[in-house]
Enzyme design. Structure first.
Site, PDB file in Angstrom:
ATOM      1  N   GLU A   1      18.127  42.225 104.201  1.00 43.52           N
ATOM      2  CA  GLU A   1      18.289  41.698 103.156  1.00 43.52           C
ATOM      3  C   GLU A   1      18.934  40.110 103.082  1.00 43.52           C
ATOM      4  O   GLU A   1      18.606  39.592 102.219  1.00 43.52           O
ATOM      5  CB  GLU A   1      19.310  42.590 102.278  1.00 43.52           C
ATOM      6  CG  GLU A   1      18.881  44.046 101.874  1.00 43.52           C
ATOM      7  CD  GLU A   1      19.862  45.237 101.426  1.00 43.52           C
ATOM      8  OE1 GLU A   1      20.566  45.436 102.084  1.00 43.52           O
ATOM      9  OE2 GLU A   1      19.710  45.393 100.162  1.00 43.52           O
TER      10      GLU A   1
ATOM     11  N   GLU B   1      17.911  52.748 104.702  1.00 46.18           N
ATOM     12  CA  GLU B   1      18.838  53.351 103.975  1.00 46.18           C
ATOM     13  C   GLU B   1      18.657  54.654 103.357  1.00 46.18           C
ATOM     14  O   GLU B   1      19.646  55.616 103.353  1.00 46.18           O
ATOM     15  CB  GLU B   1      19.237  52.289 102.784  1.00 46.18           C
ATOM     16  CG  GLU B   1      20.256  51.123 102.972  1.00 46.18           C
ATOM     17  CD  GLU B   1      19.408  50.040 103.664  1.00 46.18           C
ATOM     18  OE1 GLU B   1      18.200  50.152 103.886  1.00 46.18           O
ATOM     19  OE2 GLU B   1      20.008  48.882 103.451  1.00 46.18           O
TER      20      GLU B   1
END
Ligand code: DAK
Length: 258
Positions: A111, A131
């Site tokens: 990210e 995730e």
């Protein structure tokens, strides 16, 4: 002790995520340290930034799983907000930011790279958003930025399965602009940063704003955004200098960001 180091070389600033023992994983302090480094960047003089990771294994291996394992939800939201504000700051930083991805770029590390303008990678780099395997989703902008950088279907596959994408595949899907050996990576990042730094800073900054502010607008509005940004360079000393130099068949004087 700071987990984020900063040094400059000429007009280029180099930020190193430096929590090597935990593969540069992001905890609360890392976010604070990165925010402090960004706040200290001399944007008058620095014309491009590089973000990389300390050591030979990782860019950033994600948000700190140990810190999050028993984190109360309200604290997790605070952590997410802090990360989001910081990554937005990087995305909107007035000068271009290059991610030199030198190994694992997982979860929050992927990210972070997505918040940068340009990603280049070493041949051992690995990208993933794992995730869902931890019972959560990316929360530093990954679900939003990944499908804006690469094909939506490929982004969704990465998000739903946590698929690991190695450097050569990252190049193929447009997640990175180029792949180099580990030894070459920082030299190539500096070369790219210096190429950006050699252009008129007013032009480069206006180009970044024009792309960022216009990309999601309908074309009629987007070209207005372009025109507003065009006005920043027009009439500047750097513009006059460069255009007169062209007419006089000589090199422009060094750009002064005015
Ligand atoms: N967090 C904490 N420690 C980490 C870490 C991480 N993400 N990644 C690695 N480490 C630590 C390891 O625990 C180990 O520490 P010691 O045991 O030596 O104390 C050290 O770094 C070296 O790692 P390994 O021994 O595991 O090294 P290997 O080469 O064997 O494996 C690996 C490297 C990267 C494949 C492995 O470490 C790994 O799978 N790491 C986890 C990668 C991962 O799943 N990353 C995504 C994390 S999730 C949110 C905000 C943000 C996020 C989510 C929600 N909210 C606000 C709600 C973001 C989430 C994520 O990023």
């Amino acid at each position: 002790m700071s987990f984020v180091e900063y040094r400059t070389e000429g007009h280029v600033g180099i930020i190193t995520m430096s929590r090597e023992k935990a593969l540069n994983a992001i905890n609360d302090q890392v976010l604070d340290d990165l925010a402090a480094v960004l706040a200290g960047v001399d944007v008058e003089n620095i014309r491009a930034l590089i973000i990389t990771g300390a050591g030979k294994k990782a860019f950033v291996a994600g948000a700190d799983i140990g810190a999050m394992a028993d984190m109360p939800t309200d604290e997790a939201v605070k952590f997410g907000r802090k990360g989001n504000e910081l990554f937005l700051k990087i995305e909107r930083f007035p000068i271009p930011v290059i991610a030199a991805v030198n190994g694992f770029a997982l979860g929050g590390g992927c990210e972070l790279s997505l918040a940068c303008d340009i990603r280049i990678a070493s041949d051992n780099a690995m990208f993933a958003l794992p995730e869902t395997g931890l019972g959560i989703i990316p929360s530093f902008g990954g679900t939003q930025r990944l499908p804006r950088v690469i094909n939506v279907g490929i982004a969704k596959e990465m998000l739903y399965t946590g698929k690991r994408v190695m450097a050569d595949e990252a190049l193929k899907i447009g997640l990175v602009n180029a792949v180099y050996t580990q030894d070459e990576l920082m030299d190539k990042a500096m070369e790219l940063a210096n190429r950006i730094a050699s252009k008129a800073p007013i032009g480069v900054r206006a180009a970044k704003s024009a792309v960022n502010d216009g990309i999601h607008l309908p074309m009629e509005q987007a070209i207005e955004v372009e025109l507003e940004n065009s006005g920043k360079g027009f009439g500047s000393q750097d513009q006059r200098n460069a255009m007169h130099a062209f007419m006089e068949k000589r090199k422009p004087d060094p750009f002064i960001n005015k």
